[in-house]
Enzyme design. Structure first.
Site, PDB file in Angstrom:
ATOM      1  N   GLU A  59       0.813  -1.224   0.000  1.00 36.39           N
ATOM      2  CA  GLU A  59       0.000   0.000   0.000  1.00 36.39           C
ATOM      3  C   GLU A  59       0.840   1.266   0.000  1.00 36.39           C
ATOM      4  OE1 GLU A  59      -0.836  -2.669   1.782  1.00 36.39           O
ATOM      5  OE2 GLU A  59      -2.840  -3.169   1.052  1.00 36.39           O
TER       6      GLU A  59
ATOM      7  N   HIS B  40     -11.108  -4.625   9.157  1.00 36.15           N
ATOM      8  CA  HIS B  40     -11.636  -4.538   7.780  1.00 36.15           C
ATOM      9  C   HIS B  40     -12.989  -3.833   7.769  1.00 36.15           C
ATOM     10  CE1 HIS B  40      -8.574  -7.631   7.172  1.00 36.15           C
ATOM     11  NE2 HIS B  40      -8.730  -7.510   5.863  1.00 36.15           N
TER      12      HIS B  40
END
Lengths: 334, 338
Positions: free
Chosen positions: B69, B138
């Site tokens: 990321e 998440h």
């Protein structure tokens, strides 16, 4: 499976580019002198209270940005670090605009908004200098996405400390997977802030880390302008031909401490002495004379470079501070 | 118009709206590229938002990346600073903690710190929000992590039409934009947008009313609309404002609404402390106190988001908890403004 071998970078006898003439090296030496004079000037002005906050001086490391930029075209991209005055000057930033930035003046390359650590000069392909260790690696990797379309290459300058950051490992892998035209130039000055590089570097090798990602690498004498340029020229050729990234570990030494608050007492004096004998300016000067450049010509460019920096500092000192009311700052580009 | 739209007019699916927006901008502007983890795979990402784009536009425009990321966002920054318009996908909003340095210290600061030499026109798409039993790492809505960062826009649409118009605006915007897509919205359907591009930074009054203003964003707007229907049965006329972006924050639209209703409820899917709702009540107190009879917040508890359905459901704001909160605060059949 064996690790990829360190590939020797080809000697700089590319048909189109060719080995630069002695005159080119003399010009490059002049640029190194400008950087040295710049750092010493900033050091003096800091002590006078004209430079604010902190600065990180690159004196002793001049051959690396200058040698690398000799191998670049003017419109190639680069990113630098908080020890980035040399990166900007080598890439083409005017000494006066950079000095004015250090002094927080309106005529600074970023209008006084950036200061010493965060210089940006997009006109000269300098995507930015980054105050946070490793940031330059990603910026240059991304610029290489543009470069791949445009036939330009991109150079990330960073220090030995950055090779322990996620930025380094993620971006080397990313660049290799996408075969991006980027050159990772580690300026290994053997100290991350106050800590010896070997004490915080698992395996003790920097360049070889690139090998784990399948990226060709080379350890270079970073105080030798000729060696740096030759290694960079090979890497640039490889990048431009579509062969992907290269890693150069240029070994060097900073003359000053990490930052303004660091007298660098952690470095053994005999170590400093040994490196001062290999001052990149001394090495380059000696080589120029050995190559047949006259003492008078060398002195002439030294005098000119010193004069250029003196004039730049005077102009910067005379420049106005930015007026917070003159033009409202905008958060977003309209 | 996209040739591969999966829905008939008026039945635009949220995920298709996003796909169409990316496709149309890829078509329109060669500097737009789209990359992320699994986005070029056949399925088109874990939420199946972008299938077919890689095949249609080729590997130079749409490609997969390593699970990195920080490199993803950093590469988007470098590309954006040198003339491209990258759209990247950070698979889950929670993962936004990883590229934070590049987004906060690089992309958000380029325009101002460079002395306005250039900017970083990049878009970070990300799936956010709870309710799907994805657990604490998440399910978060990271918009508030970025709301206090000058130089970056934070957009979160509540309908397919808005999603399309706002994403197209984000891709054309010269500044970095976080585009947060609530997971619970991907399968909803709604009408096509009226305009091709929806300006970023303008809140919308999505339901008019006289008694109470409920402000929310993203999925919270749908909950508020549903709650407003129920509360209408109590005789309460609720106005609903969709912020659509947390930064820029369109406080003017909220203040104008509060001037009409004199009551404000902010519904946030996230903890009260440090949330956008708290900040919004601060703005309204500072600038609209004279219009205000009441103001309060429905938000989550100060813990991470739980997994088990019996824990997660009551943890989150919903139409039911909004109705309950309003009834508790105002009393059923509150006296309405004349």
């Amino acid at each position: 499976m064996s690790a990829p071998e360190a590939r020797r970078v080809e000697s700089p006898t590319a048909p189109e580019r060719g080995e630069p003439a002695a005159r080119d090296y003399l010009d490059a030496y002049a640029r190194m002198v400008v950087i040295r004079e710049f750092e010493q000037t900033i050091h003096r002005l800091f002590l006078k209270g004209e430079v604010h906050g902190t600065t990180h001086l690159s004196a002793g490391q001049e051959a690396i940005p200058v040698g690398v930029c000799m191998a670049l075209a003017p419109d190639d991209y680069a990113s630098g670090t908080y020890r980035g005055h040399g990166h900007a000057l080598a890439k083409g930033t005017a000494p006066e605009a950079l000095a004015a930035e250090m002094l927080g003046r309106a005529t600074g390359v970023c209008g006084g908004r950036a200061g010493s650590m965060n210089v940006v000069d997009l006109e000269h392909g300098l995507v930015g200098c980054f105050g946070i260790v490793g940031g330059s690696i990603a910026a240059a990797t991304g610029a290489a996405l543009s470069g791949k379309r445009e036939g330009r290459v991109s150079v990330a300058f960073f220090g030995d400390g950055a090779t322990n950051q996620a930025y380094f490992h993620e971006c080397l892998n990313f660049a290799k997977v996408l075969e991006l035209p980027v050159i990772f130039v580690c300026e290994n000055n053997f100290y991350g802030e106050f800590t010896p590089m070997l004490r915080v570097t698992g395996g003790g090798e920097i360049a070889a880390r690139a090998g784990a990602y399948g990226i060709p690498f080379e350890v270079v004498d970073g105080n030798d302008l000729w060696a740096v340029r030759a290694a960079a020229a090979g890497a640039v050729e490889r990048a431009r031909s579509g062969a992907g990234p290269t890693m150069l570990e240029c070994q060097t030494y900073r003359h000053f401490g990490h930052s303004k608050s660091d007298p660098a007492r952690y470095r053994p004096s005999e170590e400093l002495e040994r490196w001062l004998e290999r001052d990149p300016l001394t090495v380059a000067r000696r080589r120029l004379l050995a190559e047949g450049v006259s003492e008078a010509d060398v002195e002439a460019v030294e005098t000119e470079a010193q004069g250029e920096m003196e004039r730049a500092a005077e102009a910067a000192l005379a420049a106005p501070y930015p007026d917070p009311h003159e033009r409202p700052a905008t958060e977003f580009k309209p | 118009m996209s040739a591969e739209r999966g829905s008939s007019p008026g039945q635009l699916e949220f995920r298709v709206a996003i796909r169409d927006a990316i496709a149309e901008e890829l078509e329109r502007d060669p500097s737009v590229v789209f990359f992320g983890e699994d986005v070029a795979a056949e399925q088109g990402g874990v939420f199946a938002v972008t299938p077919g784009l890689a095949e249609r536009f080729g590997a130079d425009r749409v490609f997969d990346t390593p699970i990195s990321e920080l490199a993803l966002a950093g590469a988007a920054f470098g590309a954006a600073a040198t003339g491209m318009r990258p759209v990247i996908e950070i698979m889950f909003g929670d993962f936004m903690a990883l590229p934070m340095d590049s987004l906060v210290n690089q992309a958000a600061k380029l325009w101002y710190v460079s002395g306005e030499q250039g900017s970083a026109p990049l878009v970070v798409r990300s799936a956010v929000g709870a309710g799907g039993r994805f657990g604490a790492m998440h399910s978060q809505s990271p918009g508030t992590w970025f709301q206090g960062i000058p130089g970056i826009k934070v957009v979160a649409p509540s309908s397919p039409g808005d999603a399309k118009g706002l994403l197209k605006a984000a891709i054309r915007d010269d500044n970095p934009v976080l585009f947060l897509e609530h997971k619970r919205l991907y399968s909803i359907k709604g009408p096509e947008p009226e305009h091709e591009v929806l300006p970023i930074g303008e809140a919308a009054v999505v339901r008019e009313g006289r008694d109470l203003t409920i402000v929310s964003i993203s999925k919270g707007v749908r909950d508020a609309l549903q709650a407003a229907d129920t509360l209408a049965g109590d005789g309460l006329d609720v106005e609903v404002v969709d912020l659509r972006s947390l930064r820029p924050l369109d406080s003017a639209t909220v203040l104008a609404s509060v001037a009409r209703t004199n009551r404000l409820l902010a519904v946030e899917e996230g903890p009260r402390t440090g949330g956008w709702a708290t900040g919004l009540l601060g703005v309204v107190s500072e600038r609209g106190l004279h219009d205000l009879d009441d103001a309060w917040i429905v938000a989550t508890e100060e813990t991470p988001i739980p997994y088990s359905p019996t824990l997660e459901d009551p943890f989150l704001p919903s139409a039911e908890t909004i109705v309950e909160s309003v009834r508790g605060r105002l009393g059923t059949g509150v006296e309405t403004a004349a």
